[in-house]
Design an enzyme around this catalytic site. Structure first.
Site, PDB file in Angstrom:
ATOM      1  N   ASP A 133       0.612  -1.133   0.015  1.00  0.00           N
ATOM      2  CA  ASP A 133       0.109   0.017  -0.054  1.00  0.00           C
ATOM      3  C   ASP A 133       0.999   1.053   0.003  1.00  0.00           C
ATOM      4  O   ASP A 133       1.739   1.210   0.722  1.00  0.00           O
ATOM      5  CB  ASP A 133      -0.818  -0.085   1.177  1.00  0.00           C
TER       6      ASP A 133
ATOM      7  N   GLU B 104       1.243  -0.494  -5.182  1.00  0.00           N
ATOM      8  CA  GLU B 104       0.369   0.681  -5.701  1.00  0.00           C
ATOM      9  C   GLU B 104       1.371   1.901  -5.877  1.00  0.00           C
ATOM     10  O   GLU B 104       1.920   2.354  -5.057  1.00  0.00           O
ATOM     11  CB  GLU B 104      -0.405   0.993  -4.536  1.00  0.00           C
TER      12      GLU B 104
HETATM   13  C1  BGC Z   1      -5.591   2.416  -0.034  1.00  0.00           C
HETATM   14  C2  BGC Z   1      -6.544   3.402   0.292  1.00  0.00           C
HETATM   15  C3  BGC Z   1      -5.837   3.923   1.755  1.00  0.00           C
HETATM   16  C4  BGC Z   1      -4.573   4.665   1.633  1.00  0.00           C
HETATM   17  C5  BGC Z   1      -4.032   5.032   2.894  1.00  0.00           C
HETATM   18  C6  BGC Z   1      -4.190   3.626  -0.275  1.00  0.00           C
HETATM   19  O1  BGC Z   1      -3.509   3.642  -1.186  1.00  0.00           O
HETATM   20  O2  BGC Z   1      -5.525   1.744  -1.139  1.00  0.00           O
HETATM   21  O3  BGC Z   1      -7.617   2.806   0.677  1.00  0.00           O
HETATM   22  O4  BGC Z   1      -6.995   4.931   2.126  1.00  0.00           O
HETATM   23  O5  BGC Z   1      -3.580   3.852   1.013  1.00  0.00           O
HETATM   24  O6  BGC Z   1      -3.744   3.733   3.577  1.00  0.00           O
END
Ligand code: BGC
Length: 528
Positions: free
Chosen positions: A207, A273
Site C-alpha cells: 500500500d 500501488e
Molecule cells: C489504499 C487506500 C487508503 C490509503 C491510505 C491506499 O492507497 O488503497 O484505501 O486509504 O492507501 O492507507
C-alpha cells in the site's frame, strides 16, 4: 503464445496472474454483524475459482479502529475480531490452495493507526520507539515544519501536545507515517512479512509504497499552478494545488522494493500501488526492476479517463507488458461501469472484454464481474472519511465498497443482519442467479477469462493501431497467432480498422456485428 514480457516466472505463480481483489468487510458475512468476515470469504472462494482467477488479494483484515477502512493498522499480525481469527485465516488459505488459488494480502507499511502500540510508545517517548515515526519540532512561530498537504486534503502535520512536536501523516491525522529512515522500523516490518509467509501467504500488495520517503529538510512543496490537473485526485482537493516535490519521493522509494523482496522471499509475487502522478508509469518501471517487485498498478485509466488516447499513452510509456497490472475498478475508485460507462450490462461487457485482452497481469475487483454499478449513496450512509470530506464530489469510495449481493431477498445472501452499507442489485441480478444465465455479465466474464487463457493473450506483445478519444485498436501478437483488439467507446457503429474487415470474431461483447463493423459501446477480439 510465448511469454514476451520481461518478467521471469515467480515461484509456482503463473507468469501473468489474474488477481481477484476482495474487500473483506463487503464480501460475505457469516455472523449477522452486517460486515463480511474471513469465514465468509472461505465459503465463497469457489465463486472466484470458478470464474477463472489465479489468485486473490485480500484488502486489510488486521486489527484496526477502521478510521480508513482497515488501512489504519493497529496490529499487523492479528486479525480484527470483526473479521474472525487467525485460525479462520489459516482455513481460508488452505481452502484457497485446495482450489488452486494463490493468496496475496495487503501490507500497509507506509503508516499505522495511532492506536498501534508502536505509536503509543513513540508518543510516550519510549527510547526504543521514539524515532519509529516522523516527529519534527514546530517553527519558531508554532507553525508546522512545512506546507505539505496529504492525499485526504488535510495538512500533513498533526500537533501532539504530549511530545510538543508535530508528527507527519500523509493520509488521516490518525495514520502517522512510519520513519523508514530508521533501521529498527525496517527490522520490525521484515518480521511481519516473515510471519505471513510462514502462514502460507503467496504474495503481497504494498500500500502507498511510493510515499514512504520524503525530503529530510522538510522543504515546502511549490504550488502546482497550471499543473494542478495532472496531480492525482479531484480539483476540489487541495492536495492537487501543490506539486509534491518534497513530501513524497517516489523514485527514491523504488530501491526500497529490494528490501521488500528480501523480506518476502524470492518466490513471492509482489505488487505495488504506484502513485507518482504524471510519471507513475516510469516510476513503476523502477519499482519492478530485477530483485524488486513483480508488478504494480497506476491510476491513469481510472483518473485520466478511459479513452483510446490514455490507453495508448500508458502502453507506449511502459517497457513492454508484464510489469504493469491492468485494472478498471478497486476499493479506492467509483466502479468503472458507471465511471467509464452508463452502468448498463452492455457497458460492463465492453469494459470487461477490453480489460481481459490486455497483456500482463490483471486485477478484477469484487462485484465488477456482476456489473455492479456505482450506487448513489446519501451522505447519511457514508462511512469513509475521504468521501465525507469531499461529498458530493469524488472520490466515491464507499460506493465501490457496498456488499456483494449473492442472492435475492433480504440481506441478499450477504448477511442476516443489517448490511454496513446500503445494498442494491445490479441490473443483471445477484451472483447466484447470474451463474445460471448464459447471457449475464458474470457468464461473459467467465467466458472471456477462459478465452483470454486459451488464446494466450496475457503473454502477447501489444502495439496500438488506432487511439482516438472514443475508439481504440491494438494488435496483440504471439509466436504463431495474432489478434486485433477493437473497442468502440462511441455511440455509433464503426468500421473495424483496415485489413481486419474479414477477420474471424474470437470474442464480441455485444452480439455478432455485420462483417467489418463494430457496434457502439462494444469490444471485439478479431483473429488476424
Ligand atoms: C489504499 C487506500 C487508503 C490509503 C491510505 C491506499 O492507497 O488503497 O484505501 O486509504 O492507501 O492507507
Amino acid at each position: 503464445m510465448s511469454d514476451t514480457s520481461s518478467g521471469a516466472r515467480r515461484g509456482d505463480w503463473p507468469d501473468h496472474p489474474l488477481i481477484y481483489q476482495i474487500y473483506p468487510r463487503s464480501f460475505q458475512d457469516t455472523t449477522g454483524s452486517g460486515e463480511g468476515d474471513l469465514a465468509g470469504i472461505t465459503r465463497r472462494l469457489d465463486h472466484i475459482a470458478r470464474l477463472g482467477a489465479d489468485a486473490i488479494w485480500l484488502s486489510p483484515f488486521y486489527t484496526s479502529p477502521m478510521d480508513d477502512g482497515g488501512y489504519d493498522v493497529a496490529d499487523h499480525c492479528a486479525v480484527d475480531p470483526r473479521f474472525g481469527t487467525l485460525a479462520d485465516f489459516d482455513e481460508l488459505v488452505a481452502r484457497a490452495h485446495d482450489l488452486g488459488l494463490k493468496v496475496m494480502i495487503d501490507q500497509v507499511f507506509n503508516h499505522t493507526s495511532d492506536q498501534h502500540p508502536w505509536f503509543q510508545r513513540s508518543l510516550a517517548g519510549d527510547p526504543d520507539y521514539a524515532d519509529f515515526y516522523v516527529w519534527a519540532d514546530p517553527c519558531d512561530d508554532g507553525r508546522p515544519p512545512s506546507n505539505w498537504i496529504g492525499y485526504f486534503g488535510l495538512p500533513s502535520w498533526r500537533w501532539h501536545p504530549q511530545r510538543r512536536q508535530y508528527c507527519l501523516h500523509q493520509f488521516l491525522p490518525s495514520q502517522p507515517g512510519l520513519n523508514h529512515y530508521n533501521p529498527a522500523v525496517n527490522a520490525a516490518l521484515g518480521e511481519i512479512s516473515r510471519f505471513w509467509r510462514d502462514r502460507g501467504v503467496d504474495g503481497f500488495r504494498y500500500d502507498a509504497v511510493t510515499s514512504i520517503f520524503f525530503d529530510k529538510e522538510y522543504r515546502d512543496n511549490p504550488p502546482a499552478g497550471d499543473d494542478q490537473g495532472s496531480q492525482p485526485g479531484s480539483a476540489a482537493n487541495p492536495f492537487t494545488m501543490q506539486r509534491h516535490d518534497y513530501d513524497m519521493l517516489p523514485k527514491e522509494c523504488a530501491s526500497y522494493a529490494e528490501k521488500l523482496r528480501e523480506w518476502a522471499g524470492p518466490d513471492a509475487y509482489l505488487m505495488g500501488e504506484i502513485n507518482d502522478g504524471p510519471t507513475s508509469v516510469e516510476t513503476l518501471e523502477k519499482f519492478t526492476a530485477p530483485s524488486r517487485l513483480d508488478a504494480g498498478y497506476v491510476v491513469d485509466l481510472a483518473e485520466r479517463g478511459l479513452t483510446g488516447g490514455v490507453l495508448a499513452d500508458v502502453i507506449e510509456r511502459m517497457e513492454g507488458p508484464g510489469r504493469l497490472i491492468w485494472w478498471l475498478s478497486c476499493h479506492d475508485q467509483p466502479r468503472q461501469v458507471s465511471r467509464a460507462g452508463d452502468g448498463s450490462a452492455r457497458d460492463a461487457r465492453m469494459l470487461a472484454a477490453l480489460l481481459l485482452a490486455l497483456p500482463g497481469p490483471v486485477l478484477i475487483y469484487q462485484g465488477e464481474e456482476l456489473g455492479m454499478p456505482q450506487p448513489d449513496l446519501p451522505k447519511s450512509a457514508l462511512r469513509d472519511p475521504f468521501d465525507l470530506a469531499f461529498w458530493p464530489e469524488p472520490p466515491g469510495r464507499d460506493g465501490a465498497r457496498t456488499p456483494i449481493p449473492w442472492q435475492a431477498g433480504e440481506g441478499y445472501g450477504f448477511t442476516t443482519g443489517v448490511p454496513w452499507l446500503p445494498m442494491e442489485l445490479p441490473p443483471g441480478g445477484p451472483a447466484l442467479q447470474q451463474w445460471e444465465e448464459p447471457g449475464s455479465v458474470l457468464s461473459f466474464y467467465h467466458g472471456a477469462i477462459a478465452e483470454r487463457r486459451a488464446l494466450g493473450l496475457a503473454g502477447a506483445a501489444i502495439e496500438c493501431v488506432v487511439a482516438e478519444e472514443d475508439f481504440f485498436a491494438a494488435r496483440l501478437s504471439g509466436d504463431d497467432s495474432a489478434f486485433l483488439l477493437v473497442t468502440n467507446l462511441g455511440q455509433s457503429p464503426r468500421d473495424v480498422p483496415e485489413g481486419a474487415a474479414h477477420a474471424e470474431v474470437a470474442l464480441s461483447s455485444d452480439g455478432t456485428p455485420p462483417p467489418g463493423r463494430i457496434a457502439p459501446r462494444s469490444t471485439l477480439w478479431l483473429r488476424l
